[in-house]
Design an enzyme around this catalytic site. Sequence first.
Site, mmCIF file in Angstrom:
data_model
loop_
_atom_site.group_PDB
_atom_site.id
_atom_site.type_symbol
_atom_site.label_atom_id
_atom_site.label_comp_id
_atom_site.label_asym_id
_atom_site.label_seq_id
_atom_site.Cartn_x
_atom_site.Cartn_y
_atom_site.Cartn_z
ATOM 1 C CG PHE A 75 -1.693 -1.230 1.475
ATOM 2 C CD1 PHE A 75 -2.025 -2.131 0.463
ATOM 3 C CD2 PHE A 75 -2.073 -1.550 2.777
ATOM 4 C CE1 PHE A 75 -2.709 -3.308 0.737
ATOM 5 C CE2 PHE A 75 -2.759 -2.728 3.060
ATOM 6 C CZ PHE A 75 -3.069 -3.609 2.046
ATOM 7 C CG HIS A 76 4.458 1.406 0.818
ATOM 8 N ND1 HIS A 76 5.508 0.609 1.221
ATOM 9 C CD2 HIS A 76 3.705 1.632 1.936
ATOM 10 C CE1 HIS A 76 5.387 0.357 2.521
ATOM 11 N NE2 HIS A 76 4.300 0.969 2.970
ATOM 12 C CD GLU A 77 -1.465 2.789 -2.757
ATOM 13 O OE1 GLU A 77 -2.463 2.062 -2.595
ATOM 14 O OE2 GLU A 77 -0.902 3.398 -1.812
#
Length: 578
Positions: free
Chosen positions: A515-517
């Site tokens: 979840f590190h866009e």
Amino acid sequence: MHELKTPGLAQGDAINALEDALYRGQLDRRDFLRLAVAAGLGASSAAALAQDGSEAAINQLYNARNLAAEYDYIVVGSGSAGAVVAGRLAAESDARVLVLEAGGTDQVPAIQTPGLWPTNIRSERDWGHVSTPSPAVNNRSLILPMGKAVGGGSSINVMVWSRGHKNDFDSWHAETGDAGWSYERVLDIYRRIEDWQGEPDPARRGKGGRLWVTPPVDPNPIAHAMLDAAASVGIPKFADQNGVMMEGAGGAALANMRIRDGRRRNVAADYLYQALRRPNVTLLTGAEVQRLVMTGNRVKGVTFVRNGKLHTVRAARRVVLSAGAINTPKILMLSGIGDPAELKRHGIRTVVASRGVGRNFQDHVLVGGCIWEYNKAIPPANNLAEATFFWKSDASLQTPDLQPFQIEVPFASEVTTKEFNPPPAAWTLAPGLVRPKSRGRVTLASSNPADKAIIDGAFLTHPDDVKALLRGIELCREIGNSEALKPYVKREVMPGRLPAEEMANFLRNAVGTYFHESCTCKMGRDDMSVVDGRLSVRGVQGLSIADASVMPTVSTGNTMAPTVLIGERMADILLGRA
């Protein structure tokens, strides 16, 4: 999931909690005074705090009801960078600042309680993005959570403070030609803002800054066992995840965390809320920006929807987009800034051609996972994920590309959960890839701002990413089955020993993301760079970007700390200090 064990609130932090509630308008002055005195605060001190907090609540209520037609700065988003930019501009200048947050309050147990962070995912506090199905991940759509609340991602993430590797920043310096991104200069910022609670390291760590950063308090014993297990296969242990370990080949350590006496500290708590008593800042929640208002190539303001009503507000000096790596390029494209071919597809007139908008999408890949059943279950502690390591999948690499995390509960994908049915009393080593070579893209679904953007994550489309993660699985299995972890193992649940083809298929079924866009509006000097080294949008006047979208390559490790760093640099630039 087991009940989370957390330490009780210390007296000072109980008062901090009351003060936070007062500033947010969740507690009135009378109740604050009563509860603060009961918690041990002196009457005169309580009265002074109550005065400041009441002023903040009154200011924000008044400002929201009397929205001005123009502000000096409009900051879109109150997350890990937006809160920094807005809070510092408001506190360190007389500029009129409007902060537009699409989500709601952060005063909910799921945000405040560390062990409840997973319950925010796919809730109303998550934008709900997903990637398009891809053959590279067996036609699965991967969830891509992003925070939709005050504090943004820092309100729903795993609370790990991972600053990045030395090589990340030196490469950003090379990409932009701006020495402000060099490791030496970045260290200056990190030292300035940190209040590090672990082993002193004056050369690398700050003390007395505004951001409380700590090793895990009373960690699960399996976390220390994992560090010993990593050492047994040649991965050295370090006292600090963010110290000398991240200047070399990597190592294993307990994670740095943003947890203080059992409570999450999101970035807004340390940057934004203390500024809210000032009359020059307005925080609006539930305000979803649709487009930029432009005259030629100059940004004049924004339009946003709040409570079903469309508003237009002008910016006298600058708009700062801090909406994240999906919504920032979406807003740009809806405003006519992007690839002309993409804009034409949706009937949007090109105002400024910028082919890099939405391209270069990157996210860290996380595999769910390598799981072992406990001999005797131990409740998870702190954020459920206290131990990690950075290592190279190939010794020839300059920078560690693997970052597995030990997760103190079973962690599996929607496919591998059904296939292996891991028991509740289990723990995980989740292989992670933090220097992916695959590159995706964010595009528009239509010209309607209500439609979510389309995200082609391109996960595992580069063969080197597959090769690296297969090595990661192999390494995690070696560590999980080592002597140091045997006291915590009844059996290996998944994946077990598999033939090469089956293991590759397991990987495609198990893969998700951290979840590190990031990286969709990269900074640099080439034709695909959307912003320059000072975070101004190329070809556009009066517009900057400060969020993870400006990273040319995603940082090595969890992205909250580098995003705060980006916000700090943006604030320094706007305040004339960089």
